[in-house]
Design a protein around this motif. Structure first.
Motif, mmCIF file in Angstrom:
data_model
loop_
_atom_site.group_PDB
_atom_site.id
_atom_site.type_symbol
_atom_site.label_atom_id
_atom_site.label_comp_id
_atom_site.label_asym_id
_atom_site.label_seq_id
_atom_site.Cartn_x
_atom_site.Cartn_y
_atom_site.Cartn_z
ATOM 1 N N THR A 63 0.836 -1.195 0.000
ATOM 2 C CA THR A 63 0.000 0.000 0.000
ATOM 3 C C THR A 63 0.872 1.247 0.000
ATOM 4 O OG1 THR A 63 -0.092 0.156 2.413
ATOM 5 C CG2 THR A 63 -1.763 -1.231 1.334
ATOM 6 N N ALA A 64 0.263 2.350 -0.368
ATOM 7 C CA ALA A 64 0.984 3.632 -0.390
ATOM 8 C C ALA A 64 1.439 3.999 1.021
ATOM 9 C CB ALA A 64 0.096 4.719 -0.975
ATOM 10 N N GLU A 65 0.646 3.653 2.011
ATOM 11 C CA GLU A 65 1.002 3.932 3.411
ATOM 12 C C GLU A 65 2.272 3.180 3.819
ATOM 13 O OE1 GLU A 65 0.415 5.498 7.266
ATOM 14 O OE2 GLU A 65 -0.895 5.857 5.569
ATOM 15 N N GLU A 66 2.336 1.888 3.464
ATOM 16 C CA GLU A 66 3.514 1.075 3.794
ATOM 17 C C GLU A 66 4.749 1.567 3.050
ATOM 18 O OE1 GLU A 66 2.192 -2.790 2.691
ATOM 19 O OE2 GLU A 66 1.127 -3.142 4.561
ATOM 20 N N ILE A 67 4.571 1.928 1.785
ATOM 21 C CA ILE A 67 5.695 2.430 0.990
ATOM 22 C C ILE A 67 6.193 3.750 1.560
ATOM 23 C CG2 ILE A 67 6.297 3.381 -1.280
ATOM 24 C CD1 ILE A 67 4.572 1.150 -2.477
ATOM 25 N N THR A 68 5.280 4.613 1.986
ATOM 26 C CA THR A 68 5.676 5.896 2.570
ATOM 27 C C THR A 68 6.467 5.681 3.850
ATOM 28 O OG1 THR A 68 3.738 6.970 1.626
ATOM 29 C CG2 THR A 68 4.836 8.106 3.430
ATOM 30 N N GLU A 69 6.029 4.752 4.688
ATOM 31 C CA GLU A 69 6.752 4.489 5.933
ATOM 32 C C GLU A 69 8.125 3.887 5.673
ATOM 33 O OE1 GLU A 69 4.301 2.162 8.497
ATOM 34 O OE2 GLU A 69 2.833 3.769 8.751
ATOM 35 N N LYS A 70 8.235 3.103 4.603
ATOM 36 C CA LYS A 70 9.496 2.421 4.328
ATOM 37 C C LYS A 70 10.462 3.273 3.507
ATOM 38 C CE LYS A 70 11.164 -2.093 2.941
ATOM 39 N NZ LYS A 70 10.802 -3.421 2.492
ATOM 40 N N TYR A 71 9.952 4.008 2.493
ATOM 41 C CA TYR A 71 10.832 4.706 1.559
ATOM 42 C C TYR A 71 10.671 6.228 1.547
ATOM 43 C CZ TYR A 71 11.296 -0.015 -0.298
ATOM 44 O OH TYR A 71 11.528 -1.343 -0.427
ATOM 45 N N GLY A 72 9.650 6.762 2.175
ATOM 46 C CA GLY A 72 9.476 8.210 2.209
ATOM 47 C C GLY A 72 8.233 8.675 1.467
#
Length: 195
Positions: A63-72
């Motif tokens: 998800t976009a939320e997980e990607i944001t937490e992992k990569y910014g």
């Protein structure tokens, strides 16, 4: 599941050129051109060919939320606008891309700005103090791999510090991305504690 490439080596046969060189060395050895014990012809080198194989990863962020937490934040927004599918929202309805982007910006936007501005202030102040002290910041940046123009004698300390600060932005980007989720969670804890 998304797939990531996995590189596997495989041995390739020697090239015709390597084979001819090996044959020439072998004939020279047989004729006695090379001293029998002093020099041995090198073994033919084998070339290493690499082929890509798809490998699936179980723990990959989806998800976009997980990607944001992992990569910014930038990568999360990229996921929102580049994905073809829409995420499930509350009550089984789909969220539009605009709504997903608004949620990410509401959660991480302030933290991203706070982190980015703080690191920029520290970077500019550090560059200004170094240039005021007489340190050659252009030489330091060149050692890191960042090349700046030759304007040192034509501008003042403030302009030089600003130019060095801007040239060092690739150095500030990874910490900004890494610290944004941390700052966002910290801001979230403060908001929950203040309610």
């Amino acid at each position: 599941m998304a797939a990531a490439p996995l590189l596997l080596p495989s041995l390739a046969a020697p090239t015709a050129r390597q084979h001819r060189r090996h044959q020439l060395q072998r004939t020279q050895l047989q004729r006695g051109s090379l001293a029998s014990g002093a020099l041995r012809p090198p073994l033919p080198r084998r070339r290493l060919a690499v082929s890509a194989v798809q490998e699936t990863k179980e723990g990959e962020a989806k998800t976009a939320e997980e990607i944001t937490e992992k990569y910014g934040l930038e990568f999360g927004l990229w996921k929102v606008f580049s994905s073809k599918e829409e995420e499930e929202g509350g009550e089984g309805r789909k969220k539009s891309r605009t709504d997903q982007a608004k949620e990410l910006l509401a959660k991480y936007g302030g933290a991203y700005l706070a982190t980015s501005i703080s690191l920029s202030l520290v970077s500019f102040t550090l560059c200004y103090l170094l240039i005021s002290a007489g340190v050659d910041v252009q030489d330091l940046l060149a050692k890191v791999g960042i090349v700046t123009g030759e304007t040192g004698g034509k501008v003042g300390t403030f302009a030089l510090a600003y130019a060095a600060h801007k040239a060092a932005s690739p150095i500030r980007f990874p910490p900004t991305v890494a610290l944004t989720p941390v700052v966002a969670s910290w801001i979230g804890k403060i908001r929950k504690g203040g309610d």
